[in-house]
Scaffold this motif. Structure first.
Motif, mmCIF file in Angstrom:
data_model
loop_
_atom_site.group_PDB
_atom_site.id
_atom_site.type_symbol
_atom_site.label_atom_id
_atom_site.label_comp_id
_atom_site.label_asym_id
_atom_site.label_seq_id
_atom_site.Cartn_x
_atom_site.Cartn_y
_atom_site.Cartn_z
ATOM 1 N N SER A 58 0.827 -1.213 0.000
ATOM 2 C CA SER A 58 0.000 0.000 0.000
ATOM 3 C C SER A 58 0.857 1.257 0.000
ATOM 4 O O SER A 58 0.505 2.264 -0.632
ATOM 5 C CB SER A 58 -0.933 -0.010 1.212
ATOM 6 N N ALA A 59 2.009 1.222 0.688
ATOM 7 C CA ALA A 59 2.892 2.390 0.699
ATOM 8 C C ALA A 59 3.498 2.632 -0.683
ATOM 9 O O ALA A 59 3.624 3.785 -1.122
ATOM 10 C CB ALA A 59 4.001 2.188 1.738
ATOM 11 N N VAL A 60 3.870 1.554 -1.375
ATOM 12 C CA VAL A 60 4.423 1.688 -2.731
ATOM 13 C C VAL A 60 3.378 2.270 -3.673
ATOM 14 O O VAL A 60 3.670 3.142 -4.506
ATOM 15 C CB VAL A 60 4.932 0.330 -3.239
ATOM 16 N N LYS A 61 2.128 1.804 -3.554
ATOM 17 C CA LYS A 61 1.057 2.330 -4.409
ATOM 18 C C LYS A 61 0.800 3.802 -4.106
ATOM 19 O O LYS A 61 0.573 4.608 -5.029
ATOM 20 C CB LYS A 61 -0.216 1.508 -4.200
ATOM 21 N N ALA A 62 0.826 4.171 -2.826
ATOM 22 C CA ALA A 62 0.595 5.570 -2.456
ATOM 23 C C ALA A 62 1.718 6.455 -2.981
ATOM 24 O O ALA A 62 1.469 7.587 -3.424
ATOM 25 C CB ALA A 62 0.479 5.698 -0.938
ATOM 26 N N ARG A 63 2.942 5.963 -2.930
ATOM 27 C CA ARG A 63 4.075 6.738 -3.444
ATOM 28 C C ARG A 63 3.936 6.950 -4.947
ATOM 29 O O ARG A 63 4.165 8.049 -5.460
ATOM 30 C CB ARG A 63 5.395 6.015 -3.145
ATOM 31 N N SER A 64 3.570 5.890 -5.667
ATOM 32 C CA SER A 64 3.386 6.003 -7.117
ATOM 33 C C SER A 64 2.266 6.978 -7.449
ATOM 34 O O SER A 64 2.385 7.775 -8.390
ATOM 35 C CB SER A 64 3.086 4.618 -7.702
ATOM 36 N N ALA A 65 1.183 6.927 -6.678
ATOM 37 C CA ALA A 65 0.069 7.843 -6.927
ATOM 38 C C ALA A 65 0.473 9.289 -6.680
ATOM 39 O O ALA A 65 0.093 10.201 -7.436
ATOM 40 C CB ALA A 65 -1.113 7.459 -6.042
ATOM 41 N N ALA A 66 1.246 9.553 -5.631
ATOM 42 C CA ALA A 66 1.681 10.916 -5.332
ATOM 43 C C ALA A 66 2.609 11.442 -6.415
ATOM 44 O O ALA A 66 2.512 12.614 -6.823
ATOM 45 C CB ALA A 66 2.375 10.951 -3.970
ATOM 46 N N LEU A 67 3.517 10.587 -6.897
ATOM 47 C CA LEU A 67 4.433 11.018 -7.960
ATOM 48 C C LEU A 67 3.677 11.296 -9.256
ATOM 49 O O LEU A 67 3.973 12.273 -9.964
ATOM 50 C CB LEU A 67 5.506 9.944 -8.178
ATOM 51 N N THR A 68 2.693 10.460 -9.552
ATOM 52 C CA THR A 68 1.873 10.696 -10.737
ATOM 53 C C THR A 68 1.105 12.008 -10.617
ATOM 54 O O THR A 68 0.963 12.753 -11.594
ATOM 55 C CB THR A 68 0.891 9.523 -10.931
ATOM 56 N N GLN A 69 0.629 12.303 -9.422
ATOM 57 C CA GLN A 69 -0.095 13.548 -9.214
ATOM 58 C C GLN A 69 0.818 14.757 -9.409
ATOM 59 O O GLN A 69 0.407 15.776 -9.980
ATOM 60 C CB GLN A 69 -0.693 13.562 -7.803
ATOM 61 N N ILE A 70 2.067 14.653 -8.955
ATOM 62 C CA ILE A 70 3.028 15.754 -9.161
ATOM 63 C C ILE A 70 3.236 16.005 -10.643
ATOM 64 O O ILE A 70 3.189 17.152 -11.119
ATOM 65 C CB ILE A 70 4.357 15.428 -8.463
ATOM 66 N N ARG A 71 3.474 14.958 -11.390
ATOM 67 C CA ARG A 71 3.726 15.119 -12.829
ATOM 68 C C ARG A 71 2.486 15.660 -13.548
ATOM 69 O O ARG A 71 2.603 16.470 -14.473
ATOM 70 C CB ARG A 71 4.152 13.783 -13.430
ATOM 71 N N SER A 72 1.298 15.237 -13.126
ATOM 72 C CA SER A 72 0.074 15.737 -13.752
ATOM 73 C C SER A 72 -0.129 17.225 -13.472
ATOM 74 O O SER A 72 -0.558 17.981 -14.357
ATOM 75 C CB SER A 72 -1.131 14.946 -13.238
ATOM 76 N N LEU A 73 0.177 17.637 -12.243
ATOM 77 C CA LEU A 73 0.045 19.062 -11.916
ATOM 78 C C LEU A 73 1.037 19.901 -12.699
ATOM 79 O O LEU A 73 0.727 21.038 -13.104
ATOM 80 C CB LEU A 73 0.252 19.260 -10.412
ATOM 81 N N LEU A 74 2.221 19.378 -12.928
ATOM 82 C CA LEU A 74 3.220 20.140 -13.673
ATOM 83 C C LEU A 74 2.875 20.257 -15.156
ATOM 84 O O LEU A 74 3.299 21.201 -15.826
ATOM 85 C CB LEU A 74 4.600 19.493 -13.512
ATOM 86 N N VAL A 75 2.112 19.306 -15.686
ATOM 87 C CA VAL A 75 1.722 19.362 -17.099
ATOM 88 C C VAL A 75 0.882 20.600 -17.377
ATOM 89 O O VAL A 75 1.035 21.264 -18.414
ATOM 90 C CB VAL A 75 0.963 18.076 -17.485
ATOM 91 N N THR A 76 -0.001 20.935 -16.432
ATOM 92 C CA THR A 76 -0.889 22.090 -16.626
ATOM 93 C C THR A 76 -0.424 23.328 -15.864
ATOM 94 O O THR A 76 -1.168 24.309 -15.763
ATOM 95 C CB THR A 76 -2.314 21.724 -16.160
ATOM 96 N N ALA A 77 0.789 23.285 -15.323
ATOM 97 C CA ALA A 77 1.312 24.435 -14.574
ATOM 98 C C ALA A 77 1.733 25.549 -15.523
ATOM 99 O O ALA A 77 1.937 25.320 -16.727
ATOM 100 C CB ALA A 77 2.508 23.984 -13.736
ATOM 101 N N PRO A 78 1.859 26.768 -15.012
ATOM 102 C CA PRO A 78 2.381 27.868 -15.844
ATOM 103 C C PRO A 78 3.758 27.515 -16.406
ATOM 104 O O PRO A 78 4.511 26.718 -15.830
ATOM 105 C CB PRO A 78 2.446 29.045 -14.863
ATOM 106 N N GLN A 79 4.086 28.152 -17.513
ATOM 107 C CA GLN A 79 5.296 27.799 -18.232
ATOM 108 C C GLN A 79 6.550 27.969 -17.378
ATOM 109 O O GLN A 79 7.469 27.145 -17.450
ATOM 110 C CB GLN A 79 5.413 28.655 -19.501
ATOM 111 N N ASP A 80 6.607 29.034 -16.562
ATOM 112 C CA ASP A 80 7.803 29.248 -15.758
ATOM 113 C C ASP A 80 7.998 28.136 -14.722
ATOM 114 O O ASP A 80 9.124 27.693 -14.465
ATOM 115 C CB ASP A 80 7.725 30.610 -15.053
ATOM 116 N N LEU A 81 6.891 27.647 -14.138
ATOM 117 C CA LEU A 81 7.010 26.555 -13.181
ATOM 118 C C LEU A 81 7.365 25.241 -13.884
ATOM 119 O O LEU A 81 8.140 24.431 -13.369
ATOM 120 C CB LEU A 81 5.699 26.384 -12.394
ATOM 121 N N ARG A 82 6.801 25.036 -15.061
ATOM 122 C CA ARG A 82 7.124 23.806 -15.799
ATOM 123 C C ARG A 82 8.608 23.759 -16.117
ATOM 124 O O ARG A 82 9.254 22.709 -15.987
ATOM 125 C CB ARG A 82 6.312 23.735 -17.090
ATOM 126 N N GLN A 83 9.164 24.875 -16.533
ATOM 127 C CA GLN A 83 10.594 24.900 -16.861
ATOM 128 C C GLN A 83 11.451 24.784 -15.608
ATOM 129 O O GLN A 83 12.505 24.133 -15.621
ATOM 130 C CB GLN A 83 10.918 26.193 -17.603
#
Length: 407
Positions: free
Chosen positions: A144-169
């Motif tokens: 369950s901890a491994v799954k939670a870690r993977s979910a959190a990392l996926t959420q970070i990458r998803s948020l960065l996809v739609t983040a402002p350009q300066d934050l993405r860079q």
């Protein structure tokens, strides 16, 4: 408690069935030909379990008890009856067609008792509460901890996809490790909502990393103490060994044979013939986590074990596909694993390897060059974090040769 009828003469053979629930268990007793002798409901307390055992034993010689839900509500009862020397079998819940005649706790209990009386090939339940049960709990927490870690990392990458350009860079990194390290530099005084969320997710991953490492260390120690021979087998790691131990249970002798263990792991072929067509199909049943563990062991051996490579080459020459060969390998590995769990050989320790090497004045690089392996493997074997029985024996033999030569 109801009055138990007295039976004149010799005590008859009786069978019991139990319909289990969270707070109560309903027990019923039948004779050898399935006639109803009595039933009663008991609490799931310690006193209730003792009263249940006294009740079902009072009708005669208790041959077998069929229990529903031996891995859930009936787990404690199954262990208690086993400790009393009673033969316990697992009874599957009746099908929907069988329940058209009605359903109630007494009906289900009597059905379980009749099933126990008429079927001698019922599965024996796994015992809970031992060392293997502790490994099971730790393994579930790690998963369950491994799954939670993977979910959190996926959420970070998803948020960065739609983040402002300066934050993405600013947080565009090739690896997850670099990304998390950069997110860790975000200060607490920031008022940007997205940065607050990203920093919180990074902290969550850091906490989960610590938890996963701690759980992995505990699982490794328990598996090493419980089944060192299994952990020393080629391609078997801590997680795969732990999963196979959990699948076998605290009482692996209940399985009975290599073929039954293969069926339990879902690696035995199933006949699918009809008419002129004669064929076997893949088994999609069994414990899928155990099947996955065997799959990973097979992949490791296909990549690093010369004997497995030779086998693959021979079967490819016979016209087999790689998937067919992989299925065969999983069956062979299941047979090996079963023997290592049920009748494990003695495994020597590795704590003396590093002192012996240092006494001979040998460096890790020198030993690695002679044995034609990477130095990391020597270090991992000496520290006990990697397991390879064949290589350990070869390493020990080399140190013995060096000792004889020096003498």
């Amino acid at each position: 408690m109801p009055t138990v009828p007295t039976v004149p003469g010799a005590a008859p053979e009786v069978y019991a069935g139990v319909d289990t629930h969270a707070d109560t268990h309903h027990a019923a007793v039948v004779d050898a030909v399935g006639r109803h002798l009595g039933d009663h409901e008991f609490d799931t307390t310690t006193a209730g379990l003792a009263a249940l055992y006294a009740f079902i034993s009072s009708f005669g010689t208790l041959i077998r008890v069929g229990v529903e839900g031996t891995a859930s509500y009936g787990a404690t009862l199954s262990s208690y009856l086993h400790d009393q020397g009673v033969s316990v079998s697992e009874v599957i819940h009746p099908s929907r067609a069988a329940r058209r005649r009605g359903k109630s706790d007494p009906i289900d209990a009597y059905n379980a008792a009749v099933t126990a009386a008429g079927n001698t090939d019922l599965p024996v339940p796994k015992l809970l509460g031992g060392v293997v049960d502790g490994i099971r709990a730790l393994l579930k927490a790690r998963t369950s901890a491994v799954k939670a870690r993977s979910a959190a990392l996926t959420q970070i990458r998803s948020l960065l996809v739609t983040a402002p350009q300066d934050l993405r860079q600013a947080y565009q990194c090739r690896s997850a490790r670099m990304l998390l390290a950069r997110l860790a530099t975000i200060t607490d005084d920031t008022d940007h909502p997205l940065l607050i969320v990203l920093a919180g997710l990074a902290r969550r991953i850091g906490f989960l990393d610590t938890e996963i490492t701690d759980l992995h260390t505990r699982i490794t120690q328990m598996v090493t103490d419980t089944a060192p021979a299994l952990l020393a087998a080629k391609g078997v790691g801590t997680v795969t060994a732990a999963q196979l131990l959990v699948t076998a249970g605290q009482n692996p002798d209940r399985i009975g044979s290599k073929a039954k263990f293969a069926a339990l792991c879902g690696v035995c072929p199933i006949p699918a013939s009809s008419g002129k067509t004669q064929r076997m199909r893949l088994n999609r049943g069994g414990d899928r986590d155990a099947n996955c563990a065997l799959y990973h062991i097979a992949l490791v051996r296909m990549a690093s074990d010369q004997r497995t490579k030779d086998y693959i080459g021979r079967r490819l020459g016979e016209g087999k596909t790689k998937m067919e060969i992989l299925r065969c390998l999983k069956r062979y590995i299941a047979n090996e694993v079963y023997a290592l769990i049920v009748d494990p050989p003695q495994v020597g320790g590795v704590a003396d390897l590093r002192p012996l090497r240092r006494q001979r004045g040998l460096s890790i690089q020198a030993v690695a060059g002679v044995l034609e392996v990477h130095s990391n493997k020597i270090s991992a074997i000496e520290r006990g974090v990697a397991h390879d029985a064949a290589f350990t024996q070869r390493y020990r033999a080399y140190l013995a040769e060096v000792t004889e030569a020096a003498a």
